[in-house]
Design a protein around this motif. Sequence first.
Motif, short mmCIF file in Angstrom:
data_model
loop_
_atom_site.label_atom_id
_atom_site.label_comp_id
_atom_site.label_asym_id
_atom_site.label_seq_id
_atom_site.Cartn_x
_atom_site.Cartn_y
_atom_site.Cartn_z
N THR A 1 49.35 40.08 49.62
CA THR A 1 48.02 40.70 49.57
C THR A 1 47.23 40.15 48.39
O THR A 1 46.04 39.82 48.53
N ARG A 2 47.85 40.06 47.23
CA ARG A 2 47.15 39.53 46.05
C ARG A 2 46.76 38.07 46.25
O ARG A 2 45.68 37.65 45.88
N ASP B 1 38.05 46.91 45.39
CA ASP B 1 37.66 46.86 43.98
C ASP B 1 38.80 47.29 43.06
O ASP B 1 38.93 46.76 41.96
N VAL B 2 39.63 48.22 43.50
CA VAL B 2 40.77 48.65 42.69
C VAL B 2 41.77 47.51 42.57
O VAL B 2 42.28 47.21 41.49
N ARG B 3 42.05 46.83 43.68
CA ARG B 3 42.96 45.68 43.65
C ARG B 3 42.39 44.56 42.79
O ARG B 3 43.11 43.90 42.04
N MET B 4 41.09 44.34 42.92
CA MET B 4 40.46 43.29 42.13
C MET B 4 40.52 43.61 40.64
O MET B 4 40.69 42.72 39.82
N ALA B 5 40.41 44.88 40.29
CA ALA B 5 40.53 45.28 38.88
C ALA B 5 41.92 44.95 38.36
O ALA B 5 42.07 44.54 37.20
N GLU B 6 42.96 45.10 39.20
CA GLU B 6 44.31 44.70 38.80
C GLU B 6 44.37 43.21 38.51
O GLU B 6 44.95 42.78 37.50
N VAL C 1 41.13 36.76 37.78
CA VAL C 1 39.73 36.73 38.23
C VAL C 1 38.84 37.30 37.14
O VAL C 1 39.32 37.99 36.23
N SER C 2 37.55 37.01 37.24
CA SER C 2 36.58 37.64 36.35
C SER C 2 35.37 38.02 37.20
O SER C 2 35.17 37.48 38.29
#
Length: 89
Positions: free
Chosen positions: A9-10, A43-48, A55-56
């Motif tokens: 997933t990541r 967005d929660v996964r992206m924050a991880e 990522v930024s």
Amino acid sequence: MTGLYPTPTRLALLDAVAAGVVYRGNSRDWDETDGTDQPRLVDVRMAELEREGWVSLNGRRWLLTDDGRRVRAAHGRGLPPVAGRGGAT
């Protein structure tokens, strides 16, 4: 960095970021208060991934960092970062 494991997933999210199709706020809001196993917000996964340094965020657009490109390259996805070119793209 915390040593976040690059799950399928990541890696798929990193691929989507590389393709330029992931933006902050473009995910559906899920009700996680009812006790069911609802999908988590993108967005929660992206924050991880951001905390890990993969990522930024530039405005609303997520960008790969050199570390994110290295993770993808280590798993046969994309090329590693070019020496001397830092930052997120």
